[in-house]
Design a protein around this motif. Structure first.
Motif, PDB file in Angstrom:
ATOM      1  N   LEU A  32      45.668  15.104  10.934  1.00 48.50           N
ATOM      2  CA  LEU A  32      46.438  14.346   9.926  1.00 48.50           C
ATOM      3  C   LEU A  32      46.842  15.599   8.930  1.00 48.50           C
ATOM      4  O   LEU A  32      47.930  15.636   8.278  1.00 48.50           O
ATOM      5  CB  LEU A  32      45.822  13.235   8.756  1.00 48.50           C
ATOM      6  CG  LEU A  32      45.604  12.070   9.541  1.00 48.50           C
ATOM      7  CD1 LEU A  32      44.553  11.028   8.673  1.00 48.50           C
ATOM      8  CD2 LEU A  32      46.734  11.351   9.954  1.00 48.50           C
ATOM      9  N   TYR A  58      49.557   8.753   5.236  1.00 46.58           N
ATOM     10  CA  TYR A  58      48.618   8.819   6.307  1.00 46.58           C
ATOM     11  C   TYR A  58      47.085   8.403   5.762  1.00 46.58           C
ATOM     12  O   TYR A  58      46.902   8.635   4.651  1.00 46.58           O
ATOM     13  CB  TYR A  58      48.660  10.361   6.369  1.00 46.58           C
ATOM     14  CG  TYR A  58      49.758  10.891   7.132  1.00 46.58           C
ATOM     15  CD1 TYR A  58      50.100  10.724   8.334  1.00 46.58           C
ATOM     16  CD2 TYR A  58      50.770  11.348   6.121  1.00 46.58           C
ATOM     17  CE1 TYR A  58      51.478  11.215   8.767  1.00 46.58           C
ATOM     18  CE2 TYR A  58      52.088  11.996   6.618  1.00 46.58           C
ATOM     19  CZ  TYR A  58      52.314  11.804   7.859  1.00 46.58           C
ATOM     20  OH  TYR A  58      53.485  12.242   8.465  1.00 46.58           O
ATOM     21  N   THR A  89      48.018   6.659  10.961  1.00 45.88           N
ATOM     22  CA  THR A  89      46.684   6.695  10.955  1.00 45.88           C
ATOM     23  C   THR A  89      46.224   7.572  12.057  1.00 45.88           C
ATOM     24  O   THR A  89      46.670   7.713  13.266  1.00 45.88           O
ATOM     25  CB  THR A  89      46.004   5.472  11.165  1.00 45.88           C
ATOM     26  OG1 THR A  89      46.303   4.747  12.378  1.00 45.88           O
ATOM     27  CG2 THR A  89      46.569   4.351  10.256  1.00 45.88           C
ATOM     28  N   ALA A 116      50.222  16.786  10.136  1.00 44.28           N
ATOM     29  CA  ALA A 116      51.296  15.825  10.097  1.00 44.28           C
ATOM     30  C   ALA A 116      52.400  16.412   9.022  1.00 44.28           C
ATOM     31  O   ALA A 116      52.146  16.852   7.980  1.00 44.28           O
ATOM     32  CB  ALA A 116      51.029  14.483   9.739  1.00 44.28           C
TER      33      ALA A 116
END
Length: 188
Positions: A10, A21, A3, A13
């Motif tokens: 995000l 996520y 998170t 990522a």
């Protein structure tokens, strides 16, 4: 599950099949109670509402669960002249531009409230060989550098940029001290 409160973070990522996520705050993860073996926080705990975060950690961790708080301290450059310039930048040029929470990093995360049973950890560090451009780009990510430039209209990195020009055909050895606190639930 991984998170972050930032959609932008995000989006950067890596896509992994076994990781989901979600945009969530540190105080409201959206997870069920007592289902997590390990909670990790990387270079972020100093921004958190400690009481709210620790309440959420206690809620989601299994009775034998672990909290790992990870960060990195001030970069050390193996070239003494460059290292002195980075230390001057950090301690003098940017003085007053760092957020007050930065002190937790300077204190190696040892002064954060930590209501868990500490688990002993060895000293750790990350070592890299960078180009001068990589070092410069890293320094541009510092929040205080960005704040300085926003408030003054000038670059905080002018002197370092000039020094790095003298190293343009060489590599730069850098070390990051790793900050690590690992704890188990004190009262599962």
């Amino acid at each position: 599950m991984a998170t972050d409160i930032s959609q932008n973070q995000l989006q950067h990522a890596p896509e992994l099949k076994n990781v989901r996520y979600a945009i969530q705050s540190a105080t409201h993860s959206g997870l069920m109670a007592h289902v997590v073996d390990l909670v990790t926080v990387a270079q972020a705990i100093h921004w958190f509402d400690f009481d709210g975060f620790y309440k959420e950690v206690r809620r989601v961790l299994k009775p034998e669960g672990i909290l790992a708080v990870i960060g990195y301290g001030l970069i050390q450059i193996h070239d003494e002249g460059l290292n002195q310039q980075v230390e001057h930048l950090y301690q003098h040029t940017l003085k007053g531009y760092w957020a007050p929470e930065r002190r937790y990093i300077d204190e190696n995360y040892q002064s954060i409230p930590f209501p868990f049973q500490d688990v002993a950890t060895p000293p750790l560090e990350l070592n890299y060989i960078w180009t001068p451009e990589q070092l410069f780009e890293y320094l541009t990510t510092w929040s205080a550098v960005q704040d300085y430039e926003r408030k003054t209209g000038h670059s905080a990195l002018t002197q370092i940029a000039e020094a790095l020009q003298q190293h343009k055909d060489s590599s730069v050895s850098v070390t990051f001290p790793v900050l690590l606190r690992i704890g188990q639930l004190a009262n599962p």
